[in-house]
Scaffold this motif. Sequence first.
Motif, PDB file in Angstrom:
ATOM      1  N   ALA A  67      -5.590  -7.995  -0.570  1.00 24.95           N
ATOM      2  CA  ALA A  67      -4.617  -7.701  -1.588  1.00 24.95           C
ATOM      3  C   ALA A  67      -4.122  -6.465  -1.925  1.00 24.95           C
ATOM      4  N   LEU A  68      -5.173  -5.534  -1.980  1.00 22.24           N
ATOM      5  CA  LEU A  68      -4.770  -4.121  -2.315  1.00 22.24           C
ATOM      6  C   LEU A  68      -4.275  -3.227  -1.446  1.00 22.24           C
ATOM      7  N   ALA A  69      -4.549  -3.787  -0.030  1.00 25.01           N
ATOM      8  CA  ALA A  69      -3.940  -3.277   1.110  1.00 25.01           C
ATOM      9  C   ALA A  69      -2.410  -3.794   1.290  1.00 25.01           C
ATOM     10  N   PHE A  70      -2.233  -4.744   0.868  1.00 24.37           N
ATOM     11  CA  PHE A  70      -0.726  -5.433   0.757  1.00 24.37           C
ATOM     12  C   PHE A  70      -0.010  -4.772  -0.121  1.00 24.37           C
ATOM     13  N   LEU A  71      -0.561  -4.488  -1.217  1.00 21.46           N
ATOM     14  CA  LEU A  71       0.323  -3.700  -2.416  1.00 21.46           C
ATOM     15  C   LEU A  71       0.510  -2.328  -2.145  1.00 21.46           C
ATOM     16  N   THR A  72      -0.583  -1.665  -1.678  1.00 22.37           N
ATOM     17  CA  THR A  72      -0.168  -0.091  -1.793  1.00 22.37           C
ATOM     18  C   THR A  72       0.783   0.204  -0.863  1.00 22.37           C
ATOM     19  N   PRO A  73       1.299  -0.363   0.357  1.00 22.88           N
ATOM     20  CA  PRO A  73       2.290   0.146   1.125  1.00 22.88           C
ATOM     21  C   PRO A  73       3.773   0.053   0.394  1.00 22.88           C
ATOM     22  N   PHE A  74       3.638  -0.677  -0.725  1.00 27.92           N
ATOM     23  CA  PHE A  74       4.817  -0.566  -1.251  1.00 27.92           C
ATOM     24  C   PHE A  74       5.237   0.645  -2.260  1.00 27.92           C
ATOM     25  N   VAL A  75       4.200   1.277  -2.455  1.00 25.76           N
ATOM     26  CA  VAL A  75       4.175   2.608  -3.215  1.00 25.76           C
ATOM     27  C   VAL A  75       4.549   3.682  -2.297  1.00 25.76           C
TER      28      VAL A  75
END
Length: 152
Positions: A67-75
Amino acid sequence: MSFFYERPDEYKAHLTHEGELKPAERAWQTANNTYGFSRGLGTLEIIIGLLTLAGLVSRRVGFVGAALAFLTPFVTLSFLFTTPEAWVAALGDAQHGFPYLSGAGRLVLKDVIILAGALLVMADSARAMLEYQPTAAPAEAPRGRPATAPTH
């Protein structure tokens, strides 16, 4: 990420281009904490990768990592819109700007692959957690009545 810098107003005067090495400018960038955010982000990404890898042992930990790996690319993908150096500069060639990505822009584009991979791992971990049902103890017969086998 200029809010991490010691002297953000002087950053552009000391900017170096891709493949260019200027020792004096590099020393200024180091003193300015230009690389501080990069080091922090790299450390965070390694931790997220280890959490995702821990999914081989614990689906819940793996799900959190994915879930964290999914969210960080948005940054990091937001840099394509907020960082002018992500696009090929107008240096006299007709092919510059959108859709021509510079080296920095191409580096950020890898995050689309990370986003897709993290979604797959997250979905697999969630499926495995939902399928896991602890073995329930057999139901006891009510008090005073003997347990009987069902008749067909």
